[in-house]
Design a protein around this motif. Structure first.
Motif, PDB file in Angstrom:
ATOM      1  N   ARG A 126      15.808  -6.673  -4.111  1.00 53.25           N
ATOM      2  CA  ARG A 126      15.557  -5.679  -5.148  1.00 53.25           C
ATOM      3  C   ARG A 126      14.177  -5.934  -5.730  1.00 53.25           C
ATOM      4  O   ARG A 126      13.812  -7.074  -5.993  1.00 53.25           O
ATOM      5  N   THR A 127      13.432  -4.894  -5.948  1.00 53.62           N
ATOM      6  CA  THR A 127      12.102  -5.029  -6.528  1.00 53.62           C
ATOM      7  C   THR A 127      12.213  -4.948  -8.042  1.00 53.62           C
ATOM      8  O   THR A 127      12.792  -4.009  -8.580  1.00 53.62           O
ATOM      9  N   HIS A 128      11.668  -5.942  -8.733  1.00 48.48           N
ATOM     10  CA  HIS A 128      11.660  -5.943 -10.191  1.00 48.48           C
ATOM     11  C   HIS A 128      10.349  -5.442 -10.744  1.00 48.48           C
ATOM     12  O   HIS A 128      10.310  -4.835 -11.806  1.00 48.48           O
ATOM     13  N   ARG A 129       9.277  -5.717 -10.043  1.00 49.97           N
ATOM     14  CA  ARG A 129       7.960  -5.266 -10.483  1.00 49.97           C
ATOM     15  C   ARG A 129       7.089  -5.081  -9.255  1.00 49.97           C
ATOM     16  O   ARG A 129       7.090  -5.899  -8.358  1.00 49.97           O
ATOM     17  N   ARG A 130       6.349  -3.983  -9.225  1.00 47.11           N
ATOM     18  CA  ARG A 130       5.452  -3.715  -8.100  1.00 47.11           C
ATOM     19  C   ARG A 130       4.090  -3.309  -8.662  1.00 47.11           C
ATOM     20  O   ARG A 130       3.981  -2.311  -9.369  1.00 47.11           O
ATOM     21  N   THR A 131       3.065  -4.101  -8.352  1.00 50.15           N
ATOM     22  CA  THR A 131       1.713  -3.771  -8.784  1.00 50.15           C
ATOM     23  C   THR A 131       0.776  -3.561  -7.601  1.00 50.15           C
ATOM     24  O   THR A 131      -0.312  -3.037  -7.775  1.00 50.15           O
ATOM     25  N   ARG A 132       1.185  -4.006  -6.408  1.00 56.40           N
ATOM     26  CA  ARG A 132       0.368  -3.777  -5.225  1.00 56.40           C
ATOM     27  C   ARG A 132       0.638  -2.378  -4.684  1.00 56.40           C
ATOM     28  O   ARG A 132       1.718  -1.830  -4.874  1.00 56.40           O
ATOM     29  N   ARG A 133      -0.368  -1.823  -4.006  1.00 53.42           N
ATOM     30  CA  ARG A 133      -0.222  -0.478  -3.465  1.00 53.42           C
ATOM     31  C   ARG A 133       0.188  -0.540  -2.001  1.00 53.42           C
ATOM     32  O   ARG A 133      -0.289  -1.382  -1.244  1.00 53.42           O
ATOM     33  N   TYR A 134       1.076   0.389  -1.630  1.00 51.33           N
ATOM     34  CA  TYR A 134       1.548   0.494  -0.258  1.00 51.33           C
ATOM     35  C   TYR A 134       1.401   1.935   0.193  1.00 51.33           C
ATOM     36  O   TYR A 134       1.301   2.854  -0.619  1.00 51.33           O
ATOM     37  N   GLY A 135       1.404   2.113   1.491  1.00 51.46           N
ATOM     38  CA  GLY A 135       1.339   3.455   2.045  1.00 51.46           C
ATOM     39  C   GLY A 135      -0.066   3.790   2.541  1.00 51.46           C
ATOM     40  O   GLY A 135      -0.897   2.922   2.769  1.00 51.46           O
ATOM     41  N   ARG A 136      -0.313   5.076   2.681  1.00 53.00           N
ATOM     42  CA  ARG A 136      -1.558   5.561   3.249  1.00 53.00           C
ATOM     43  C   ARG A 136      -2.696   5.452   2.244  1.00 53.00           C
ATOM     44  O   ARG A 136      -2.526   5.756   1.073  1.00 53.00           O
ATOM     45  N   PHE A 137      -3.857   5.000   2.731  1.00 59.54           N
ATOM     46  CA  PHE A 137      -5.035   4.950   1.869  1.00 59.54           C
ATOM     47  C   PHE A 137      -6.180   5.688   2.539  1.00 59.54           C
ATOM     48  O   PHE A 137      -6.184   5.888   3.760  1.00 59.54           O
ATOM     49  N   GLU A 138      -7.136   6.101   1.728  1.00 63.94           N
ATOM     50  CA  GLU A 138      -8.306   6.814   2.231  1.00 63.94           C
ATOM     51  C   GLU A 138      -9.479   6.578   1.300  1.00 63.94           C
ATOM     52  O   GLU A 138      -9.344   6.720   0.086  1.00 63.94           O
ATOM     53  N   TYR A 139     -10.606   6.197   1.880  1.00 61.31           N
ATOM     54  CA  TYR A 139     -11.837   6.029   1.108  1.00 61.31           C
ATOM     55  C   TYR A 139     -12.919   6.862   1.782  1.00 61.31           C
ATOM     56  O   TYR A 139     -13.116   6.776   2.988  1.00 61.31           O
ATOM     57  N   ARG A 140     -13.614   7.677   0.995  1.00 58.36           N
ATOM     58  CA  ARG A 140     -14.697   8.522   1.497  1.00 58.36           C
ATOM     59  C   ARG A 140     -15.930   8.312   0.636  1.00 58.36           C
ATOM     60  O   ARG A 140     -15.819   8.211  -0.577  1.00 58.36           O
TER      61      ARG A 140
END
Length: 152
Positions: free
Chosen positions: A97-111
């Motif tokens: 079970r996640t109690h706290r999430r501060t990191r980012r997950y999923g698709r990223f994009e930088y332009r």
């Protein structure tokens, strides 16, 4: 017959604070400026932290992509636009079970759009300790060069 007058009370929302409107405005302006600078194209992609620097002969872009390998990242150069995309998987074991999430997950994009004096054919990139470093050389076309004068 006279009816009793009803007084209406103004209610102030419980979450209201004197600076909440400024915070909302600041956040909206940040999103507007980010989209105007080409930082993201879709709302579902997050933007990694990055630095863009200029040297005498090139532009350098450093992007934070912790825990990723070169196979997880796609790097493209189209005219003067540098596009970096990828996806980070969620590091969660089954049954946790996640109690706290501060990191980012999923698709990223930088332009980012670089000035017109670049040589897109000689772009190089390296990945070391979670930092993607991209070097985009400047074109020789805009540089001053010495012209010799023939004696006639």
């Amino acid at each position: 017959m006279m009816l009793p007058s009803m007084r209406r009370q103004r209610t102030i929302p419980a979450q209201w604070g004197p600076f909440s409107e400024f915070e909302e405005l600041y956040e909206r302006m940040g999103k507007l400026l980010g989209s105007a600078m080409g930082e993201t194209s879709q709302g579902d992609a997050w933007v990694p932290l990055a630095d863009v620097m200029e040297t005498e002969d090139s532009y350098k872009v450093e992007v934070e992509v912790p825990g990723m390998s070169k196979d997880d990242i796609d790097l493209q150069m189209s005219d003067n636009e540098l596009v970096i995309t990828g996806e980070t998987g969620e590091a969660q074991e089954s049954g946790e079970r996640t109690h706290r999430r501060t990191r980012r997950y999923g698709r990223f994009e930088y332009r980012t759009i670089l000035p017109g004096d670049i040589d897109g054919e000689r772009v190089s990139a390296s990945l070391d300790k979670g930092i993607l470093s991209i070097t985009v050389p400047k074109s020789d076309r805009g540089k001053a060069r010495r012209i010799s004068i023939d004696q006639g």
